[in-house]
Scaffold this active site. Structure first.
Site, PDB file in Angstrom:
ATOM      1  CE  LYS A 175     -13.060 -26.376  36.251  1.00 36.90           C
ATOM      2  NZ  LYS A 175     -11.904 -26.912  36.954  1.00 36.90           N
ATOM      3  CG  ASP A 214     -13.735 -29.851  37.830  1.00 34.00           C
ATOM      4  OD1 ASP A 214     -12.700 -29.487  38.396  1.00 34.00           O
ATOM      5  OD2 ASP A 214     -14.865 -29.639  38.330  1.00 34.00           O
TER       6      ASP A 214
END
Ligand code: NDP
Length: 450
Positions: free
Chosen positions: A125, A165
């Protein structure tokens, strides 16, 4: 102190400034401890100690100029957490709240989610503490180019494949892909969520929201229920929320609430196609605020309170709750009100949207609860399908990708039921955690100490 408590304490002490990471590790440990402990091989290889330590963290400066020529400095990150079952895979978040602990939680969660999808993807991430809100397209482009001018060294189609995201959608992916291609002189599948004319997969934009609702369908089906005429509250109004709402409507449910970080809207008549198109226009084209919905359609708009607090304070009855905004948005007090008002199913479109005590309440009351790593895995699964199509240099049709997404969500549900079923309750948290853990743990074991 038990061995499990000692282990959790060790993680807490080592990461004391990272509460979300600790919260998410604790949940996994609670679920997998017995499975872990029953294997001498796992213990001898110290699989859990290795699993909670990222393989690599990259932190870098991102300097860029706004339209007035002023210079700004943000901090960029990529957490490459675990590559035991495939290249690192996970989104990039651009939001002022981004910090290392938040990204470690998201990357850790991603390891197990990606494992559940059945596709070969490790967990990662990244992102930056940059706020795209209120910035011009040119400013966002300059930021994305500056961000990629460092990140490109650390990623690649067989190394690490980021996606979007919060704050990173099609526009940002486009700018970052353009920069990567320019620097590397390569047209490769290094990012997912790309435009469909340059390597993106059909259904990727819809996939997290649609997949969430497919997962809910599976949960309801097993419990002898369905979505028809059910009243559904959704938080957020971004990518996940929009397509979750669309699929709920397709399947006969009634979506009565949406939100953003400023306000919550309640439309008692429920969304329809025109209303949802307007939401997409407000949020994706105008980049405006959800309160504008109430300027066009009869709806109540509550400022400064999230969906779950509004439900509690106004005593609104909902059957199904789909938190699709952000982490820890749904607390125990508001969860208690949901349960009292008859809510029988909660599924996480966002990552870790419930506080730990809220999750405990749902499990205690045997409410169907789909945790994010299972329920919102459709997005990354379809990113995995995008990677496959890029490697084949071939595109599947909309129907083909949607069918594969449905199949993957069903398979994730089956894995959760396999490891989470009790006499009269499926504990999807436990099921998802154990299933996700076992695949990664076995891969680590087979690859030796590294
Ligand atoms: P978007 O940026 O498209 O939308 C986010 C939505 O949530 C917006 O409505 C935003 O409001 C709201 N929101 C964001 N932060 C907060 C906050 N702190 N408080 C209240 N509201 C907030 O993001 P996505 O829809 O892509 O992501 C939403 C969630 O889903 C995240 O948790 C993400 O990690 C998760 N997720 C996303 C996937 C994907 O494919 N996109 C895949 C799997 C999980 P505003 O417009 O005011 O900012």
């Amino acid at each position: 102190m038990t061995e499990k408590e000692k282990f959790i304490k060790f993680v807490e002490e080592k990461n004391s400034t990272q509460p979300e990471f600790i919260q998410c590790v604790r949940e996994i440990i609670e679920s997998v401890w017995d499975v872990y402990n029953s294997s001498d091989k796992f213990k001898k290889a110290r699989i859990l100690e290795r699993m909670v330590e990222p393989e690599r963290i990259i932190i870098f400066r991102v300097s860029w100029q706004d339209d007035a020529g002023d210079v700004h400095v943000n901090r960029g990150y990529r957490v490459q957490f675990n590559s035991a079952i495939g290249p690192y895979k996970g989104g990039l978040r651009f939001h002022p709240s981004v910090n290392l602990g938040l990204l470690k939680f998201l990357a850790f969660e991603q390891i197990f989610k990606n494992s559940l999808t059945t596709l070969p993807m490790g967990g990662g991430k990244g992102g930056a503490d940059f706020d795209p809100k209120g910035k011009s397209d040119n400013e966002v482009m300059r930021f994305c180019h500056a961000f990629m001018s460092e990140l490109y060294r650390h990623i690649g189609p067989d190394t690490d494949v980021p996606a979007g995201d919060i704050g990173v959608g099609a526009r940002e992916i486009g700018y970052m892909f353009g920069k990567y291609k320019k620097i590397k002189n390569e047209f490769t599948g290094v990012l997912t969520g790309k435009g469909t004319t340059w390597g993106g997969s059909l259904i990727r934009p819809e996939a997290t929201g649609y997949g969430l609702v497919y997962f809910v369908e599976n949960m309801l089906d097993l419990a002898g229920k369905n979505l028809k005429d059910k009243i559904v509250a959704i938080s957020g109004s971004g990518n996940v929320a929009q397509y979750a709402a669309e699929k709920v409507m397709h399947l006969g449910g009634k979506v009565i609430m949406l939100s953003d970080s400023d306000s919550t809207i309640i439309d008692e008549k429920g969304l329809d196609t025109d209303k949802l198109e307007h939401v997409k226009y407000i949020k994706n084209v105008e980049r405006g605020r959800i309160k504008e919905y109430a300027d066009k359609y009869p709806a109540v708009c509550v400022t400064g309170k999230n969906v779950w607090r509004v439900i509690r304070e106004k005593n609104i009855k909902v059957d199904i709750a789909l938190p699709c905004a952000t982490q820890n948005e749904l607390n125990a007090e508001n969860t208690e009100a949901l349960i009292k008002n008859g809510c029988f199913c909660v599924a996480a479109g966002a990552n870790m949207p419930l506080t730990s005590d809220a999750v405990a309440l749902l499990r205690k009351n045997k409410i169907l609860y789909g945790p994010g790593k299972a329920a919102n895995a459709g997005g990354v699964a379809t990113s995995g399908l995008e990677m496959t199509q890029n490697s084949m240099r071939f595109n599947w049709t909309r129907e083909e990708v949607d069918a594969k997404l449905k199949e993957i969500m069903k398979s994730i549900h089956t894995q959760c039921v396999k490891y989470g079923s009790d006499e009269d309750y499926v504990d999807y948290v436990k099921g998802a955690n154990i299933a996700g853990f076992l695949k990664v743990a076995n891969a680590m074991l087979e690859q030796g100490v590294c």
